[in-house]
Design a protein around this motif. Sequence first.
Motif, PDB file in Angstrom:
ATOM      1  N   TRP A 297     -26.591  -1.323  14.567  1.00 12.96           N
ATOM      2  CA  TRP A 297     -27.979  -1.724  14.292  1.00 12.96           C
ATOM      3  C   TRP A 297     -28.995  -0.750  14.893  1.00 12.96           C
ATOM      4  N   PHE A 298     -28.545   0.170  15.769  1.00  8.81           N
ATOM      5  CA  PHE A 298     -29.417   1.259  16.225  1.00  8.81           C
ATOM      6  C   PHE A 298     -29.970   2.031  15.025  1.00  8.81           C
ATOM      7  N   SER A 299     -29.190   2.032  13.954  1.00 11.79           N
ATOM      8  CA  SER A 299     -29.571   2.784  12.755  1.00 11.79           C
ATOM      9  C   SER A 299     -29.980   1.823  11.657  1.00 11.79           C
ATOM     10  N   PRO A 300     -31.194   1.942  11.150  1.00 11.58           N
ATOM     11  CA  PRO A 300     -31.587   1.063  10.044  1.00 11.58           C
ATOM     12  C   PRO A 300     -30.727   1.296   8.812  1.00 11.58           C
ATOM     13  N   VAL A 301     -30.209   2.496   8.677  1.00 14.99           N
ATOM     14  CA  VAL A 301     -29.359   2.814   7.516  1.00 14.99           C
ATOM     15  C   VAL A 301     -28.037   2.068   7.637  1.00 14.99           C
ATOM     16  N   LEU A 302     -27.391   2.216   8.777  1.00 16.30           N
ATOM     17  CA  LEU A 302     -26.110   1.533   8.973  1.00 16.30           C
ATOM     18  C   LEU A 302     -26.305   0.020   9.008  1.00 16.30           C
TER      19      LEU A 302
ATOM     20  N   PHE B  15     -21.246   5.924   8.529  1.00 16.03           N
ATOM     21  CA  PHE B  15     -20.007   5.368   9.096  1.00 16.03           C
ATOM     22  C   PHE B  15     -18.788   6.161   8.640  1.00 16.03           C
ATOM     23  N   VAL B  16     -19.009   7.224   7.879  1.00 11.30           N
ATOM     24  CA  VAL B  16     -17.905   8.036   7.388  1.00 11.30           C
ATOM     25  C   VAL B  16     -17.563   9.100   8.431  1.00 11.30           C
TER      26      VAL B  16
END
Lengths: 452, 452
Positions: free
Chosen positions: A36-41, A412-413
Amino acid sequence: MNAPVSPIERLHLELPELDWITDPGRIARLSQDFAWFSPVLDRQLKDKRADAVVRPRTEEEVRALVSACARLSVPITIRGSGTGNYGQTTPLAGGVVLDMTGYNAVQWVRPGVARAQAGIRLGELEKHAKASGQELRCIPSTYRSATLGGLFGGGFGGVGSINYGPLGAPGNVLGLRAMTIEPEPQIVELRGAEALRMHHLWGTNGLVLELEVALAPAHPWLESLVVFDAFDNALAFGNALANAPGIVKREVAFFASPVPDHLAQLAEYLPKGCHAVLSLVDESSESTMLELLQAHGGSMSYRKTAEEVRKSNRTLMEFTWNHTTLHALKVDKSLTYLQSSFVPGHQVEQITAMEKLFAGEVLMHAEFLRNLDGLVTCSALQLVRFTTEERLDEIIRMHREHGVRINNPHTFVVEDGKAGGALPPEVIAMKKRFDPQGLLNPGKLRDWPVSR
Amino acid sequence: MNAPVSPIERLHLELPELDWITDPGRIARLSQDFAWFSPVLDRQLKDKRADAVVRPRTEEEVRALVSACARLSVPITIRGSGTGNYGQTTPLAGGVVLDMTGYNAVQWVRPGVARAQAGIRLGELEKHAKASGQELRCIPSTYRSATLGGLFGGGFGGVGSINYGPLGAPGNVLGLRAMTIEPEPQIVELRGAEALRMHHLWGTNGLVLELEVALAPAHPWLESLVVFDAFDNALAFGNALANAPGIVKREVAFFASPVPDHLAQLAEYLPKGCHAVLSLVDESSESTMLELLQAHGGSMSYRKTAEEVRKSNRTLMEFTWNHTTLHALKVDKSLTYLQSSFVPGHQVEQITAMEKLFAGEVLMHAEFLRNLDGLVTCSALQLVRFTTEERLDEIIRMHREHGVRINNPHTFVVEDGKAGGALPPEVIAMKKRFDPQGLLNPGKLRDWPVSR
């Protein structure tokens, strides 16, 4: 009446003696990490769920679970404490999350080396090492909860990397015991370079049961914060401290203004608008550090001896690396972050150039460390005022255009993150050998799709 | 009948209780060091003699001697064990040699720091440090006889400098107690940077009584020799070993062929014509070093565990740094040597280039170390087949033309050796403060002639 039984139900039926977690709330929580640190992830991963979580306590329980999953073709995602932040332990294809935290014994601690089960918490292992005057060579800021296996499978290094480089530098991890994912699981000891072929791959190419890691001599670490009015002075001091061969240290972090303003728990030591350097140096190096500090026009605002740290059970280590990010995101939800590395020897000029380019939008937090070649440089975990994914991509592109390497934390890749590019053939060979059915954490390797 | 009494005779008469050495043979020996490594220095210095040698046992004795010398204007040359090789302790203007080896108590050893009188032998101080699991940060190959004060006054670093840089890197020497050379000698404690202003100045600007030095954690050091057929492979291995952040080490030395052929005591481990790397690595790093060795096509020919070294009282440390030179000169009287340093990060290419240029005439022996800025590089102590002083000067000039720094070991003048150029004003200020009459080791500072 015989309703068809799902593979997950079959697992429960076959292995009732295992410690299954079935509560949907707990399954949801144990399917997530700090992505959740990353809005993308966050957008991509927040709804991903395991079908079940199991917490084995013995090698036999691991083996029984793995064997059954292999027979039933149930995906397995290995999890430590979920302190990663790339969704390493979030299952993309359901199946079982294998929570290793119950598999946590210390096998032995010897001069220079310790061996433990993968699920041991790093803080616990460090306590065992301290009993013989030793400590871990590199530990993340999350050491209280993070596991040894998690650090190896999804982590990088951290506090101590200023001396020993990242965990992946040869010599830090000496060997491991791993299990193949097959109906008849094999158990194999891997040493040296071969062991490192399972490092930082999100548990996609082997199930690590035990790890043997080299230790460092423990020092009485003086923890301090020093503050400056000027960006350049603070950065130059941090750089000089990191490089000084006669000053023994475990950690040097640089927080450009306004990063310190986001560390609410340390507010009384960080005057509004200051630039700061956080460090752990050997107590015998304090006077030398103070001379360096004076030469750079800074002042010490926080100082705890090793004994004070021990008694208080409070350490500045928990304000470094991705804990800085965590503290900042807690007080400002609009922030996200980047991870980047600089050309060794050019970190000061590159950081200064990036500050000029992005001041106010990208907030500099840099950690000094040795790279794999032993050269001192910085790994930055910049805070970013998030606007759009397009702007985030543009910021990343502009850094790269200026020769700053970005280890994209918004994917996440495996191949798109730190490793970059294609996986080396020896890593692929390890995947084929240890996970012939492609059941481990499916979807995290680009070149190894879920469908296989 | 009253014959006129010389100042030296006055000293003897005034201070009969001191431990005077009057035997001419012993005075001659105690007026010399290893300057005979250099045919140039040998010619210039071999006939220089003190008028007397005195060996004080207490601070009071030092003070009485200094006071009398100051009143009588007798030059004082401070001496440890005479293991230097630039004539540091050879008096140019007669007077008294002050042999400090009797002033040798350990004051205390604490975590990370030890304090001792200047005349203590380094091997003795290391033994004291070992009792609490510590060791010296950098010691010369001459540690058995060399003194702490001698290392500080005339030395550079040595084994351990691969971690902590030279002794002069801030943080290695924390403080000292020094005496002024005056009729009423003052005793002063100097800390940090101020203390370093007396470092590597041949005892010309202060009489050091005690030193406080930072310690390192002791490791179980594995001592080994590895051998190679190819120059390039041996050098690349040494360089990789020196840089590897995950391999803990105390020493890495590279001996290009035919240097190993000159180490007669190790002949059985050094096949004729081999290139070799000598190292001390933590025992827990052995397997990692062996992987690196295999990758470079070398093989291990000598291996002693820390316990074996301890029991045998024989160590490879006594084949490194200027001991290599000593061993070689013993078997080939036509050899002399050079000292040089390389541009950090370019040591491999520069050493390779010099080998191409001078093969057969300049024999490469390089020691890996961190420089003052913490960067790994090499300090070479090349053996040179001596023909003429003109050719030696030409070799030095050619090295400099190729960007290799030469620390000329063929001069006894401080400014012409390692320091290079003029002395910094703060060093001159120290000279004026501590030796206002110019009695300390006169003739060794170009800018401070004997006549003053």
